[in-house]
Scaffold this active site. Structure first.
Site, PDB file in Angstrom:
ATOM      1  N   TRP A  48     -22.249  -0.987 -68.941  1.00 41.15           N
ATOM      2  CA  TRP A  48     -23.445  -1.209 -69.763  1.00 41.15           C
ATOM      3  C   TRP A  48     -23.647   0.063 -70.598  1.00 41.15           C
ATOM      4  CZ3 TRP A  48     -28.883   0.395 -68.324  1.00 41.15           C
ATOM      5  CH2 TRP A  48     -29.834  -0.136 -69.211  1.00 41.15           C
ATOM      6  N   ASP A 106     -26.195   0.149 -59.367  1.00 41.62           N
ATOM      7  CA  ASP A 106     -27.095  -0.416 -60.366  1.00 41.62           C
ATOM      8  C   ASP A 106     -27.176  -1.907 -60.084  1.00 41.62           C
ATOM      9  OD1 ASP A 106     -28.430  -1.395 -62.533  1.00 41.62           O
ATOM     10  OD2 ASP A 106     -27.129  -0.492 -64.057  1.00 41.62           O
ATOM     11  N   LYS A 115     -34.216  -9.632 -64.916  1.00 41.18           N
ATOM     12  CA  LYS A 115     -33.479 -10.908 -65.031  1.00 41.18           C
ATOM     13  C   LYS A 115     -33.859 -11.883 -63.923  1.00 41.18           C
ATOM     14  CE  LYS A 115     -31.081  -7.932 -67.434  1.00 41.18           C
ATOM     15  NZ  LYS A 115     -30.514  -7.800 -68.717  1.00 41.18           N
TER      16      LYS A 115
HETATM   17  N1  KET Z   1     -28.303  -2.147 -65.634  1.00 41.67           N
HETATM   18  C1  KET Z   1     -27.488  -3.058 -66.182  1.00 41.67           C
HETATM   19  C2  KET Z   1     -26.095  -3.181 -65.670  1.00 41.67           C
HETATM   20  C3  KET Z   1     -27.961  -3.871 -67.214  1.00 41.67           C
HETATM   21  O1  KET Z   1     -27.138  -4.768 -67.722  1.00 41.67           O
HETATM   22  C4  KET Z   1     -29.278  -3.719 -67.687  1.00 41.67           C
HETATM   23  C5  KET Z   1     -29.763  -4.516 -68.818  1.00 41.67           C
HETATM   24  C6  KET Z   1     -30.090  -2.767 -67.050  1.00 41.67           C
HETATM   25  C7  KET Z   1     -29.562  -1.992 -66.034  1.00 41.67           C
HETATM   26  C8  KET Z   1     -31.489  -2.482 -67.437  1.00 41.67           C
HETATM   27  O2  KET Z   1     -32.350  -3.496 -67.422  1.00 41.67           O
HETATM   28  P1  KET Z   1     -33.938  -3.265 -67.414  1.00 41.67           P
HETATM   29  O3  KET Z   1     -34.431  -4.201 -68.446  1.00 41.67           O
HETATM   30  O4  KET Z   1     -34.229  -1.830 -67.718  1.00 41.67           O
HETATM   31  O5  KET Z   1     -34.337  -3.622 -66.039  1.00 41.67           O
HETATM   32  N2  KET Z   1     -29.014  -5.121 -69.607  1.00 41.67           N
HETATM   33  C9  KET Z   1     -29.342  -6.039 -70.691  1.00 41.67           C
HETATM   34  C10 KET Z   1     -30.480  -5.626 -71.543  1.00 41.67           C
HETATM   35  C11 KET Z   1     -30.370  -4.256 -72.135  1.00 41.67           C
HETATM   36  O6  KET Z   1     -29.333  -3.874 -72.667  1.00 41.67           O
HETATM   37  O7  KET Z   1     -31.379  -3.551 -72.079  1.00 41.67           O
HETATM   38  C12 KET Z   1     -28.084  -6.324 -71.503  1.00 41.67           C
HETATM   39  O8  KET Z   1     -27.015  -5.763 -71.219  1.00 41.67           O
HETATM   40  O9  KET Z   1     -28.156  -7.148 -72.431  1.00 41.67           O
END
Ligand code: KET
Length: 493
Positions: free
Chosen positions: A220, A302, A338
Site C-alpha cells: 500500500w 497492518d 472497510k
Molecule cells: N493499510 C492498508 C493495507 C490499506 O489498504 C489501507 C487503506 C489502510 C491501511 C488505511 O486505511 P484507513 O482508512 O486509514 O483505515 N487503503 C485504501 C484507502 C487508502 O488508500 O487510503 C486503498 O488502498 O484504496
C-alpha cells in the site's frame, strides 16, 4: 521586514527541536535523509518541490537568511493595502501531485461522462454502485443517539477503554493468553493510517532493535510515506512475483534472512494490498520461523481487511494470532474503515504486545506521549459505534452476517469478471482474478493500458493495474471486460 521576521523565528524553532535530548534520541536511529532538523526535513521530504538549481544545504542556509529566490516571489495585488508587502511567504510552493489512490477519486469526480466507473479506492459499493451503511451500524448509532448520558466531552488520550479492550479481543481472539497476562496495550487511533503512524513514531523513539522497517514490494503506497516520516528507515523485501502473479516466497524469505537482526517487518495481516496474494498457513509458518527463530525481527501487522478476505473474522486473524501466541512481541494496526464501512469516521486501534505486564504499562504511557502532541485524543462517535456492536452478542452476530455478505459479493464479482473475459476470449491468463483474495485484483495491466481504459472507457483504477473488486457490480462487469479486452488487444503487456 516580513522576511527578516521569519529569519528570527526559524533558528529558535530549530534550537528547540535539535537541542532537546528527546529529539537527539529520536534522531539517533534515523537514516540520513530523515536525520535533519524539522524545517529542513520538510524541504527534503518534498524534494521535487524545491528549486533544483540550489543544493539542499544552500537552499536551507539561504532560507534561514531570509533569501527567497527572486523567481519564486509572486506579486500579490496590493492596490487596497499599499503598506503590506507584495511578497508571499509561499510563492515558492509548487503544486504537489495528487495521491496515487485518492487522486483517482478526484479524477473520477471530474469526469462528466455518466458511464464512468470508479475502481480506484478500496471502498465497498453495493450492486447499485452506492456506498453501504451497514444495518447493524445504523442500529448501534440510533441506540447511541438516544442515550441520555451522551455527551461530547474529550476522550482520554488513548480513547474509549471498552473499544480498546474489544478491539484487542477481535484481532487477537478473546482467549488470547497475552491479553490474560496483561501484555497488550491497545490505544484507539485515527483508523489504520493513524495506528500505523503512532506505532511508527513510538518505534522511532523507543525501539531497542534496529529502527528499520521492511515493507513488501509492492505494498500500500502510503506505507512508504508513513514510516519514513515517523522516523524509521524504510527498506523493502520481495513479495510478489509478476511472472506467477503469486507470492515470491523464496525471495521474501531470502530478504528477511538478509535483514539485520532486530529490524521491524511490516506484514499485511490478510488480503494483501494491492496484490490480493497472501501466504498459505504453511508459508506463514515458514515466515514466522525466520522472523522468530532464525532472526530476531519484530512483526508489525497492518490489519485493514479483517473479515474481507475469507468472510470470517477469525480466519483472517490467523496469522496475527499465530505470531502473538508464540509468546513473542508484535505490533498490530487495526482499521474499521472497510469491515464496518466506517471509512470517514476514522476508527482504528494500535495494539502493542510485549513480554511483560510491566513493560506493557510503560509502553502505553509512552504511546500517550506520542499521541498527545499529535492530535491530543481521538474522536468519540465511530469508536462508540464499534464498541457497542462488539459488546452486544446480537449486534456482533448481525455484523458478521453483513460482513460475510460483502465478502461474498466481492467473490461473486471475481467469478463474473473472469467469465466475462473468458467469453470474450481475451488474450492472456486470468486465473489470478479468481485466485487473489480480498478487495483487490492486481490485474497485471500496465500503465499504458490503464491510461487507455480511463481515457476511452472511463474506467478508473490505480496506475499499477489494481482494481477494487468492491467497486464493481453485475452492471459494470461487461463494461470492464470490454475495456480490458480492448486494452490488451491494443497494447501488449
Ligand atoms: N493499510 C492498508 C493495507 C490499506 O489498504 C489501507 C487503506 C489502510 C491501511 C488505511 O486505511 P484507513 O482508512 O486509514 O483505515 N487503503 C485504501 C484507502 C487508502 O488508500 O487510503 C486503498 O488502498 O484504496
Amino acid at each position: 521586514m516580513m522576511i527578516r521576521g521569519v529569519g528570527r523565528k526559524v533558528p529558535s524553532l530549530l534550537r528547540l527541536s535539535s537541542s532537546s535530548s528527546y529529539t537527539s534520541a529520536l534522531a539517533a536511529g534515523r537514516n540520513s535523509w530523515i536525520h535533519t532538523p524539522s524545517i529542513e526535513r520538510e524541504a527534503v521530504d518534498e524534494r521535487i518541490d524545491v528549486p533544483a538549481s540550489l543544493s539542499r544545504g544552500a537552499r536551507f542556509q539561504g532560507f534561514l537568511r531570509g533569501e527567497v529566490p527572486r523567481r519564486h516571489m509572486s506579486a500579490v495585488a496590493t492596490e487596497t493595502h499599499p503598506s503590506v508587502s507584495t511578497d508571499s511567504f509561499f510563492s515558492h510552493v509548487q503544486q504537489a501531485p495528487e495521491d496515487p489512490i485518492l487522486g483517482i477519486t478526484v479524477a473520477y469526480n471530474n469526469d462528466p461522462n455518466p458511464a464512468k466507473v470508479n475502481l480506484g479506492v478500496g471502498a465497498y459499493r453495493t450492486e447499485e454502485g452506492k456506498p453501504l451503511l451497514l444495518t447493524v451500524l445504523q442500529k448501534a448509532e440510533e441506540t447511541l443517539l438516544a442515550k441520555e448520558s451522551r455527551n461530547k466531552e474529550y476522550l482520554g488520550i488513548t480513547g474509549i477503554p471498552e473499544f480498546n479492550k474489544l478491539s484487542a479481543q477481535l484481532i487477537l481472539g478473546s482467549d488470547c493468553p497475552a491479553i490474560a497476562e496483561k501484555r497488550v496495550s491497545t490505544v484507539q487511533c485515527l483508523s489504520g493510517t493513524g495506528s500505523l503512524r503512532v506505532g511508527g513514531e513510538f518505534l522511532a523513539r523507543h525501539y531497542g532493535g534496529q529502527k528499520i522497517i521492511y515493507v513488501p514490494v509492492p505494498t500500500w503506497g502510503n506505507h512508504l510515506k508513513i514510516f519514513p516520516l515517523a522516523g524509521l528507515e524504510t527498506r523493502t523485501y520481495r513479495y510478489y512475483d509478476p511472472k506467477t502473479k503469486g507470492l515470491d516466497y523464496a525471495g521474501m524469505v531470502e530478504d528477511l534472512r538478509a535483514a539485520p537482526s532486530g529490524a521491524v517487518v511490516l506484514l499485511h495481516a490478510c488480503a494483501h494490498n494491492p496484490t490480493g496474494v497472501d501466504p498459505t498457513q504453511e508459508q506463514w509458518e515458514g515466515i514466522r520461523r525466520v522472523i522468530r527463530e532464525e532472526k530476531q525481527l519484530l512483526p508489525f501487522f497492518d490489519s485493514a481487511y479483517q473479515g474481507f478476505a475469507s468472510g470470517s473474522l477469525d480466519t483472517d486473524a490467523w496469522a496475527v494470532r499465530r505470531f502473538v501466541n508464540d509468546g513473542g512481541e508484535v505490533f498490530v494496526a487495526q482499521s474499521y474503515a472497510k469491515n464496518m464501512g466506517l471509512y470517514g469516521e476514522r476508527v482504528g486501534a494500535l495494539s502493542v504486545i510485549v513480554k511483560g505486564a510491566d513493560v506493557a504499562t510503560r509502553v502505553e504511557s509512552q504511546l500517550k506521549q506520542v499521541i498527545r502532541p499529535m492530535y491530543s485524543s481521538p474522536p468519540t462517535h465511530g469508536a462508540a459505534i464499534v464498541a457497542s456492536i462488539l459488546a452486544d452478542k446480537d449486534l456482533l452476530e448481525e455484523w458478521k452476517v453483513e460482513l460475510k455478505g460483502m465478502a461474498d459479493r466481492i467473490i461473486s464479482m471475481r467469478h463474473q469478471l473472469f467469465d466475462a473475459l473468458k467469453e470474450r476470449k481475451t488474450p492472456g491468463n486470468w486465473d489470478h482474478i479468481l485466485n487473489q483474495i480480498g478487495m483487490f485484483t492486481f490485474t497485471g495491466l500496465n500503465k499504458e493500458q490503464v491510461e487507455y481504459m480511463r481515457r476511452e472507457h472511463h474506467i478508473y483504477m490505480t496506475l499499477d493495474g489494481r482494481i477494487s473488486m468492491a467497486g464493481l457490480s453485475s452492471r459494470t462487469v461487461p463494461q470492464l471486460a470490454d475495456a480490458i479486452h480492448s486494452a490488451v488487444t491494443k497494447f501488449s503487456s
